[in-house]
Motif scaffolding. Structure first.
Motif, PDB file in Angstrom:
ATOM      1  N   TYR A 310       5.334   6.649  -2.987  1.00 41.26           N
ATOM      2  CA  TYR A 310       4.678   5.541  -3.700  1.00 41.26           C
ATOM      3  C   TYR A 310       3.832   6.103  -4.832  1.00 41.26           C
ATOM      4  CZ  TYR A 310       6.137   3.764   0.752  1.00 41.26           C
ATOM      5  OH  TYR A 310       6.897   3.471   1.844  1.00 41.26           O
ATOM      6  N   GLU A 345       3.346   6.064   5.957  1.00 42.14           N
ATOM      7  CA  GLU A 345       4.382   5.049   6.175  1.00 42.14           C
ATOM      8  C   GLU A 345       3.878   3.939   7.088  1.00 42.14           C
ATOM      9  OE1 GLU A 345       6.425   5.449   3.561  1.00 42.14           O
ATOM     10  OE2 GLU A 345       7.985   4.703   4.879  1.00 42.14           O
ATOM     11  N   ILE A 348       1.151   1.915   4.900  1.00 39.73           N
ATOM     12  CA  ILE A 348       1.707   0.996   3.888  1.00 39.73           C
ATOM     13  C   ILE A 348       2.132  -0.306   4.584  1.00 39.73           C
ATOM     14  CG2 ILE A 348       3.835   0.628   2.549  1.00 39.73           C
ATOM     15  CD1 ILE A 348       1.925   2.107   0.858  1.00 39.73           C
ATOM     16  N   HIS A 349       2.759  -0.103   5.727  1.00 44.85           N
ATOM     17  CA  HIS A 349       3.243  -1.219   6.518  1.00 44.85           C
ATOM     18  C   HIS A 349       2.086  -2.075   7.049  1.00 44.85           C
ATOM     19  CE1 HIS A 349       7.082  -2.297   8.316  1.00 44.85           C
ATOM     20  NE2 HIS A 349       6.340  -2.866   9.245  1.00 44.85           N
ATOM     21  N   THR A 359       6.679  -6.612   4.301  1.00 46.33           N
ATOM     22  CA  THR A 359       6.457  -5.171   4.206  1.00 46.33           C
ATOM     23  C   THR A 359       7.431  -4.502   3.234  1.00 46.33           C
ATOM     24  OG1 THR A 359       7.851  -4.851   6.138  1.00 46.33           O
ATOM     25  CG2 THR A 359       5.491  -4.969   6.524  1.00 46.33           C
ATOM     26  N   TYR A 360       8.634  -5.011   3.196  1.00 44.70           N
ATOM     27  CA  TYR A 360       9.639  -4.387   2.348  1.00 44.70           C
ATOM     28  C   TYR A 360       9.311  -4.594   0.867  1.00 44.70           C
ATOM     29  CZ  TYR A 360      14.119  -2.741   0.726  1.00 44.70           C
ATOM     30  OH  TYR A 360      15.097  -2.025   0.092  1.00 44.70           O
ATOM     31  N   ARG A 363       6.342  -2.451  -0.173  1.00 51.55           N
ATOM     32  CA  ARG A 363       6.704  -1.052  -0.459  1.00 51.55           C
ATOM     33  C   ARG A 363       7.405  -0.929  -1.798  1.00 51.55           C
ATOM     34  NH1 ARG A 363       9.636   1.779   4.179  1.00 51.55           N
ATOM     35  NH2 ARG A 363       8.213   1.538   5.880  1.00 51.55           N
ATOM     36  N   GLN A 367       6.831   1.626  -5.088  1.00 49.55           N
ATOM     37  CA  GLN A 367       7.781   2.740  -5.075  1.00 49.55           C
ATOM     38  C   GLN A 367       7.715   3.612  -6.340  1.00 49.55           C
ATOM     39  OE1 GLN A 367      11.747   1.192  -4.430  1.00 49.55           O
ATOM     40  NE2 GLN A 367      12.541   2.769  -5.789  1.00 49.55           N
ATOM     41  N   SER A 418      11.834   4.051   7.066  1.00 47.34           N
ATOM     42  CA  SER A 418      10.871   4.910   6.376  1.00 47.34           C
ATOM     43  C   SER A 418      11.517   5.459   5.111  1.00 47.34           C
ATOM     44  CB  SER A 418      10.432   6.065   7.276  1.00 47.34           C
ATOM     45  OG  SER A 418      11.517   6.919   7.569  1.00 47.34           O
TER      46      SER A 418
END
Lengths: 699, 278
Positions: A310, A345, A348-349, A359-360, A363, A367, A418
């Motif tokens: 990230y 990881e 972030i979640h 969550t996706y 992220r 990115q 992940s």
């Protein structure tokens, strides 16, 4: 004739000798007049040695300790705190204090048992309190990012010990060859061993020779610890003047040799009004054990991975290595990165969940892209194909559909993903300033070419891939290119076999040497080609401030893990692992897939779920392979791996690092899958059934 | 230390008169417990009687409704034998590793008296009996009398196991569950065997046994008896009560393999879950 793609697999050149049992490992070596050495160890975590009472020693049996050391009583690494033989104080249970050496094993064992050591016990230190190394870096203006934050979220994460559990325990056979200390052993870094022995023996360069025997697995565990056993053995050789075999039993190996550092990582995010992370603070704590060894470097690699895949503009990262009266911790595949990547990881979640975002999507928004600045303000120069990789991973795992379906808490199923990176090669300017790798190719008059490097095949394949690489560049059949076991009498110091640098750095130099040799090839003549590492000009690294390009290149990966948790026993059935890797270019596809399976066994299954090691008052509770549980074939889920080409201009044929990448992202992927299955936030790895029960019952 | 290798069973019994000996069949426990530095002899602290080649004890025979398992029948032989009770077969499939199963024996498991031994758990549930011989006597005792605590048996010096007798009964429901540190080749954290036979809808025989949660395998015949004669539906309605009935007997420990809390919780979950499955 059109050449075949280099990635196309060939049979591993050492498969047959290993499978048939023909390969002679260190323990298979037998020499005339061979003696045996056995360690007498500390039974207490910390104390002063008051008196050593020896049994009466029959003729031919000797005790070797600190008084026999001709040079420095220090295992030469980075710091000077680790003694070859402790003189006045012991610092952990299992610390080797002296050696008993003699011709008959039973007698040696009997004498070693009869050694009595009186101690004055001292109060031991455990836990995350006694800092010995403190590192820091920042990027942007983290204070301001937190002052102006719309909200902040913070969490703490922990990981446990992990043992490398290589098949072959640590060991050497040593002998004096016309006065030269000759050490044959199960090692990763022939020159680390040689340099440590030179310092302890106060010997000249030519007085020490280190030869790699076939290695039955290492995973980092044979990076620094063999420097201790080798120096002890050299001291014994000087006193005994006979060949000596010095091999650890499994339990000695488990209680006394370096493990993966237990970690505690605190993360704090500053979010703006649109829920973007504008600042990140992290504190990384590692339990270093009794001696520092490589812990500072492990900490640094961990800290550098703080932002993982990230981009965050304002970053403040602090880290400490804590010294404790426990087994010294050290190198293990991933080298600090698995601990950090687990934390970031999960975090972030958890941040996404805290602010109520998918969550996706959360992220994806953070990115990294090519051209972004790294956590230390370096530049991601090369193309990043993480988008393509995560799409591929979603597609093959059916991630989105399953993620939705498993939101139903009654399913007790979960899927986790992940994303991760791994810096290839030594951290910072290590390659340029410390290692200064050199490689050599030697061509005989008959045209046979020998690869002379100190890189070790410990199962990961360079015996095959280096030959394949050099033969390919030279347009020679594989049989005409040889790679003998490294022997410091003949091979230049191409650096240690660590940090996923073997193919990218050493292989890169070999490819260039091979090109030189090809261009200057003269039939019937003996020729040599040398290459020396030169850092690309654009790399700038300030070690003191931890600023700039920490690594010349990065490998990337995505893991997706699907699980089902038992409501009755809390056991996890890891059903499937899907992985996508960008490692530049595979030099041999099957070898890379082998690394992937192994990395997932140690990362997803081992560190993520199964492998538990704890100490009680400094005594490890799991000290053999009955109690320290590693995955069997039955515990391995189905795996599906995809390797994507994204050639790195300076790697041979575009290759980057492989070995560690396949481990580092495993723990958060399985932990996030379990988190979904049980509907509780996971903050610790391994996510054992005991921990799952606790989470289900206590939230 | 003496290492005695008798040629016949009679000779073995004569040697046993001389006092306390290790009796070694497959050696899968004794060799590990007495391990020594590699390439040096095993470090037995007692004289050892090696019975592994006494072929006269290597048998599995069915006689009516009774299975006679000779002391040297390996787990592997049991797994392949057509008359071995299915509950025992389920257990063997998950026990240790194939290599160990080739040499490990039920008799050795009894002699080692570990509360975590999966094979012994099954013997408790199946009302097995142990036949002990000495040079001049024979006796037969129920399995729960044979094992008195962790590593402790009721065997006298001079006695050895000749065979294990397992009554062959049919159950309508059977469940073996081994909870180990991993899916194969692990020592149990908790193990469970449940079996039930019905007469129509009515329970006529209920057996519940738990391993690794107390000093010996837990089987409470008095609790089982209370629920015989109930219908499956009645039984399910009382699953919580049954769980609680076992709670006082589930007294596991914390060790390097798991925690007491986990073992306790899982053992009771296994009972409740089995009742619900009936």
């Amino acid at each position: 004739m059109k050449k075949q793609d280099i990635s196309r697999s060939i049979e591993k050149v050492d498969s047959r000798e290993k499978i048939s049992g023909a390969a002679a490992f260190t323990s298979d070596i037998k020499l005339d007049g061979m003696h045996y050495a056995k360690s007498v160890r500390s039974p207490i975590p910390r104390g002063r040695i008051k008196q050593v009472n020896l049994p009466s020693l029959p003729k031919g049996y000797v005790v070797v300790d600190h008084r026999d050391i001709p040079g420095e009583n220090v295992v030469k690494m980075i710091h000077d705190d680790w003694p070859v033989f402790p003189k006045t104080e012991v610092a952990y249970i299992g610390e080797p204090i002296l050696l008993v050496v003699g011709p008959d094993k039973e007698k040696v064992a009997e004498l070693a048992d009869a050694v009595e050591i009186e101690f004055e016990e001292l109060e031991p230190t455990f836990g995350f309190t006694n800092s010995a190394i403190d590192l820091h870096y920042d990027k942007g203006d983290p204070d301001r990012a937190f002052e102006t934050a719309a909200r902040t979220v913070s969490y703490e994460y922990e990981t446990g010990y992990q043992d490398q559990a290589y098949i072959e325990p640590q060991g050497f056979v040593g002998y004096l060859d016309e006065g030269t200390y000759t050490l044959v052993g199960s090692i990763q870094c022939p020159y680390y061993v040689k340099n440590a022995v030179l310092a302890t023996m106060a010997a000249d360069e030519d007085d020490v020779r280190v030869i790699q025997a076939p290695v039955g697995g290492a995973f980092g565990g044979k990076e620094e610890f063999p420097s201790l056993t080798a120096t002890q053995l050299a001291v014994a050789l000087r006193k005994v003047q006979k060949p000596i075999k010095f091999i650890y039993e499994r339990e000695e190996d488990m209680i006394a040799t370096t493990k993966r550092h237990p970690s505690k990582v605190r993360m704090e995010a500053a979010l703006d009004e649109n829920n973007n992370i504008q600042g990140l603070r992290a504190h990384v704590g590692l339990d270093g054990g009794a001696y520092l060894g490589l812990s500072g470097v492990v900490l640094s690699r961990g800290m550098l991975a703080a932002t993982n895949a990230y981009t965050i503009d304002n970053v403040w990262v602090d880290g400490d290595v804590y010294v404790t009266n426990t087994v010294p911790n050290g190198a293990f595949r991933g080298f600090g990165a698995p601990q950090m990547i687990f934390a970031i990881e999960m975090f972030i979640h958890h941040v996404a969940k805290e602010v109520g975002e998918d969550t996706y999507t959360f992220r994806t928004r953070h990115q990294v892209s090519q051209g972004d600045l790294t956590s230390t303000g370096g530049v991601y120069r090369d193309p990043i194909i993480l988008d393509e990789m995560s799409k591929k991973a979603e597609e093959i795992s059916d991630y989105h559909r399953k993620r939705k379906e498993y939101e139903d808490p009654d399913t007790f199923k979960g899927i986790g993903m992940s994303w991760f990176l791994h810096g290839c090669g030594f951290t910072g300017s290590g390659e340029q300033e410390k290692i200064k790798a050199r490689v050599k190719l030697k061509k005989d008059a008959d045209g046979t070419v020998r690869i002379l490097v100190a890189a070790v095949d410990m199962g990961q394949g360079p015996k095959t891939t280096f030959r394949k690489l050099v033969a390919d560049v030279l347009d020679l059949p594989l049989e005409q290119v040889l790679f003998p076991y490294p022997d410091t009498r003949y091979v230049p110091d191409s650096g240690p076999t660590v940090a996923s640098r073997t193919m990218m750095v050493v292989g890169g130099l070999l490819a260039r040497a091979a090109k030189d040799l090809k261009e200057s090839w003269r039939e019937g003549e003996v020729q040599e080609a040398m290459q020396r590492y030169k850092q690309p000009d654009y790399i700038e690294w300030d070690q003191d401030r931890m600023k700039g390009d920490a690594y010349p290149a990065y490998s990337w990966g995505v893991n997706v893990v699907e699980v089902e948790v038992s409501k009755v026993t809390y056991e996890v059935d890891i059903k499937h692992v899907w992985s996508v890797y960008d490692l530049g270019k595979a030099i041999d596809e099957r070898i890379v897939l082998g690394q992937a399976d192994g990395g997932q066994a140690q990362g997803v299954v081992g560190l993520g779920y199964l492998e538990v090691m704890e100490h009680e008052g400094g005594a490890l509770k799991q000290k053999n392979l009955t109690d320290y549980i590693i995955p069997t074939a039955v515990d391995m889920p189905k795996t599906e791996n995809h390797i994507m080409d994204n050639p790195y201009p300076l790697g041979p044929y575009g290759a980057k690092g492989v070995g560690e990448l396949t481990l580092v992202g495993g723990p958060p992927a399985v932990a996030l899958a379990i988190e979904q299955a049980i509907g509780r936030r996971v903050r610790k790895a391994p996510v054992t059934p005991e921990y799952i029960m606790e989470l289900i019952h206590n939230g | 230390m003496r290492h005695i290798i008798p040629k016949t069973y009679r000779e073995a019994l004569e040697h046993l008169k001389s006092g306390s000996l290790h009796i070694l069949a497959g050696g899968t426990d004794l060799m590990v417990q007495n391990r020594a530095w590699s390439e040096t002899p095993v470090a037995f602290k007692k004289d050892t009687l090696y019975v592994y080649n006494l072929e006269e004890l290597r048998y599995i025979e069915r006689e009516g409704d009774m299975l006679h398992v000779g002391a040297l029948a390996s787990y592997d032989m049991l797994e392949r034998h057509p008359d071995t009770p299915s509950a025992l077969k389920r257990c063997i499939a998950l026990l240790a590793s194939p290599g160990l199963r080739r040499v490990a024996t039920l008799a050795g498991n009894i002699g080692n008296a570990s509360p975590a031994a999966d094979g012994v758990l099954v013997l408790y549930a199946l009302d097995a009996r142990v036949v002990l011989d000495s040079a001049d006597a024979t006796r037969e005792i129920p399995i729960e009398e044979a094992i008195t605590g962790p590593g402790r048996t009721a065997f006298e010096d001079g006695e050895m196991i000749r065979e294990i007798r397992i009554p062959l009964e049919d159950f309508d429901s059977e469940r073996f569950k081994k909870v180990g540190g991993r899916k194969a080749d692990a020592i149990s954290k908790v193990s469970f065997l449940g079996a039930a036979a019905f007469d129509g809808d009515v329970i006529k025989d209920l057996r519940l046994a738990l391993g690794a949660v107390n000093t010996t395998v837990v089987r409470r015949r008095e609790i089982e008896a209370q629920y015989q004669g109930l219908t499956a539906a009645d039984l399910k309605a009382r699953s919580q009560e049954i769980r609680e009935a076992y709670a006082p007997y589930v007294r596991p420990i914390d060790d390097q393999r798991s925690t007491a809390t986990y073992r306790r919780q899982v053992a009771l979950n296994l009972i409740e879950d089995y009742i619900h499955s009936l």
